[in-house]
Design a protein around this motif. Sequence first.
Motif, short mmCIF file in Angstrom:
data_model
loop_
_atom_site.label_atom_id
_atom_site.label_comp_id
_atom_site.label_asym_id
_atom_site.label_seq_id
_atom_site.Cartn_x
_atom_site.Cartn_y
_atom_site.Cartn_z
N ILE A 77 0.74 -1.11 0.03
CA ILE A 77 -0.01 -0.02 0.06
C ILE A 77 1.00 1.20 0.14
CG2 ILE A 77 -1.74 1.23 1.34
CD1 ILE A 77 -2.66 -1.24 2.58
N GLY A 78 0.47 2.35 -0.86
CA GLY A 78 1.26 3.59 -0.84
C GLY A 78 0.15 4.48 -0.21
N ILE A 79 0.49 5.27 0.82
CA ILE A 79 -0.04 6.41 1.36
C ILE A 79 0.51 7.78 0.91
CG2 ILE A 79 -0.94 7.19 3.83
CD1 ILE A 79 -1.47 4.45 3.63
N LEU A 80 -0.46 8.67 0.33
CA LEU A 80 -0.10 9.97 0.08
C LEU A 80 -1.25 10.88 1.19
CD1 LEU A 80 1.61 12.04 -1.33
CD2 LEU A 80 -0.32 12.37 -3.03
N GLY A 81 -0.52 11.47 1.96
CA GLY A 81 -1.18 12.26 3.14
C GLY A 81 -1.11 13.50 2.30
N GLY A 82 -2.13 14.72 2.87
CA GLY A 82 -1.93 16.09 2.36
C GLY A 82 -3.18 16.91 2.75
N THR A 83 -3.02 18.03 2.60
CA THR A 83 -4.03 18.97 3.04
C THR A 83 -5.02 18.98 1.89
OG1 THR A 83 -2.65 20.54 3.96
CG2 THR A 83 -4.80 21.40 3.88
N PHE A 84 -4.53 18.96 0.63
CA PHE A 84 -5.22 18.77 -0.51
C PHE A 84 -6.26 19.90 -0.76
CE2 PHE A 84 -4.37 14.12 0.25
CZ PHE A 84 -3.30 14.11 -0.68
N ASP A 85 -5.65 21.09 -0.75
CA ASP A 85 -6.46 22.52 -0.48
C ASP A 85 -6.33 23.37 -1.75
OD1 ASP A 85 -8.38 24.08 0.69
OD2 ASP A 85 -6.71 25.12 1.73
N PRO A 86 -6.47 22.98 -3.09
CA PRO A 86 -7.10 21.52 -3.41
C PRO A 86 -6.32 20.42 -3.93
CG PRO A 86 -7.02 23.24 -5.35
CD PRO A 86 -6.28 23.97 -3.97
N SER B 237 3.77 3.00 -9.87
CA SER B 237 4.33 2.32 -10.71
C SER B 237 5.90 1.78 -10.31
CB SER B 237 4.22 3.02 -11.87
OG SER B 237 5.41 2.88 -12.93
N ALA B 238 6.65 2.80 -9.89
CA ALA B 238 8.01 2.51 -9.78
C ALA B 238 8.27 1.15 -8.63
CB ALA B 238 8.89 3.66 -9.19
N PHE B 239 7.36 1.11 -7.57
CA PHE B 239 7.52 0.07 -6.67
C PHE B 239 6.37 -0.90 -6.67
CE2 PHE B 239 9.81 4.07 -5.04
CZ PHE B 239 10.89 3.73 -5.20
N ARG B 240 5.63 -0.85 -7.83
CA ARG B 240 4.59 -1.76 -8.01
C ARG B 240 3.80 -1.71 -6.79
NH1 ARG B 240 7.78 -5.99 -11.67
NH2 ARG B 240 8.96 -4.34 -12.55
N LEU B 241 3.23 -0.61 -6.42
CA LEU B 241 2.40 -0.74 -5.14
C LEU B 241 1.03 -1.24 -5.69
CD1 LEU B 241 3.42 2.65 -3.69
CD2 LEU B 241 4.06 0.38 -2.94
N ASP C 21 -10.69 8.43 -11.56
CA ASP C 21 -10.46 7.74 -12.67
C ASP C 21 -9.08 6.77 -12.87
OD1 ASP C 21 -8.29 9.62 -12.78
OD2 ASP C 21 -8.57 10.46 -14.65
N ASN C 22 -8.70 6.51 -11.28
CA ASN C 22 -7.42 5.70 -11.40
C ASN C 22 -7.90 4.69 -10.67
OD1 ASN C 22 -5.01 4.28 -10.51
ND2 ASN C 22 -3.79 6.33 -11.26
N GLU C 23 -7.97 3.30 -11.34
CA GLU C 23 -8.40 2.13 -10.42
C GLU C 23 -7.81 1.62 -9.25
OE1 GLU C 23 -7.62 -1.73 -12.43
OE2 GLU C 23 -6.57 -0.75 -14.01
N TYR C 24 -6.25 2.16 -9.08
CA TYR C 24 -5.59 1.96 -7.97
C TYR C 24 -5.77 2.83 -6.80
CZ TYR C 24 -3.01 -1.01 -11.57
OH TYR C 24 -2.69 -1.92 -12.36
N PRO D 80 -2.97 -5.60 8.32
CA PRO D 80 -2.02 -6.01 9.16
C PRO D 80 -0.86 -6.78 8.55
CG PRO D 80 -3.77 -7.49 9.63
CD PRO D 80 -4.30 -6.11 9.00
N HIS D 81 -1.31 -7.19 7.35
CA HIS D 81 -0.09 -8.10 6.42
C HIS D 81 0.40 -7.16 5.37
CE1 HIS D 81 -1.57 -11.30 8.83
NE2 HIS D 81 -2.62 -11.19 8.40
N SER D 82 -0.23 -5.87 5.19
CA SER D 82 0.43 -5.20 4.19
C SER D 82 1.51 -4.31 4.36
CB SER D 82 -0.68 -4.37 3.39
OG SER D 82 -1.89 -5.12 2.94
N PRO D 83 2.67 -4.19 3.59
CA PRO D 83 3.89 -3.40 3.77
C PRO D 83 3.30 -1.93 3.31
CG PRO D 83 4.49 -5.10 2.47
CD PRO D 83 2.93 -5.30 2.48
N ILE D 84 3.63 -0.89 4.04
CA ILE D 84 3.23 0.35 3.85
C ILE D 84 4.24 1.32 3.28
CG2 ILE D 84 2.19 2.57 4.90
CD1 ILE D 84 0.24 0.61 6.64
N PHE D 85 4.04 1.96 2.26
CA PHE D 85 4.87 2.96 2.03
C PHE D 85 4.47 4.39 2.04
CE2 PHE D 85 8.47 0.41 0.07
CZ PHE D 85 7.59 -0.87 0.02
N PHE D 86 4.86 5.30 2.59
CA PHE D 86 4.27 6.58 3.02
C PHE D 86 5.04 7.46 2.00
CE2 PHE D 86 3.82 10.92 4.70
CZ PHE D 86 2.38 10.81 5.06
N ILE D 87 4.40 8.05 0.94
CA ILE D 87 4.94 9.01 -0.24
C ILE D 87 4.86 10.41 0.26
CG2 ILE D 87 4.61 9.53 -2.52
CD1 ILE D 87 2.56 6.99 -2.74
#
Length: 205
Positions: A7-16, A30-34, A69-72, A100-107
């Motif tokens: 799993i890749g996580i992208l946190g942000g304020t997203f404003d916007p 794509s680079a890390f096949r998340l 529009d992104n299935e991932y 619990p079984h998923s490696p997490i990557f924080f972007i």
Amino acid sequence: MEHKQTIGILGGTFDPIHYGHLLAAECARSAFRLERIILVPAAQPPHKEGLSFADKSHRLKMVKLAAADNEYFEVSELEIHREGLSYTVDTIKSLQSLYPHSPIFFIMGADALLLIKSWKNYQQIASLCNFIAVTRPGFNINEAYKSSTDLPVTFWSKVIHLEIPAIDISSSLIRQRIAEKKPIKYLLPDTVESYIYANNLYTKE
Ligand code: ATP
Ligand code: MG
């Protein structure tokens, strides 16, 4: 047996949310096949205390529109519904107990890495997940090393670099352009642009 999806996580304020965010997430995927990317809009970002934001329900809706529009891509409302400041460490812990079984990557972008020592329990975060630090125009990832030589090798060993196409877009720039009545088309998805105008967001700066 449960599949150990990365799993890749992208946190942000997203404003916007804008194409810089989406490109960072897609390049990391794509680079890390998340196998999935979870976008996590913050309710109250600790680094931006005292600043005002578009209402969190608006920011959440825009992230959902952009992710559609992104299935991932999916969107987590964990921080939106949590009381108080939105600390990444709490989010990573919650996601870890959900998956619990998923490696997490924080972007994160280079600017966020430069501030890492101001993050609550950043050493603990590094023990729970890996970091993917993506390049961002105007910020030098190597500066983060220079200013943080006191951090242990165990911390830096969790940080992976990823060079991505330079997109010099920020949410601040978009808010400023709207206030100045300049176009924002091609800086963010059309659906988000329409949402901003329909809801009269960012017209007063
Ligand atoms: P603001 O100008 O309001 O701070 P922002 O564009 O920096 O907005 P944030 O919500 O603060 O957006 O950023 C969320 C994450 O996305 C951070 O890790 C940030 O480094 C990363 N990011 C944002 N824009 C880019 C970009 N153009 N290139 C690479 N990473 C980015
Ligand atoms: Mg920012």
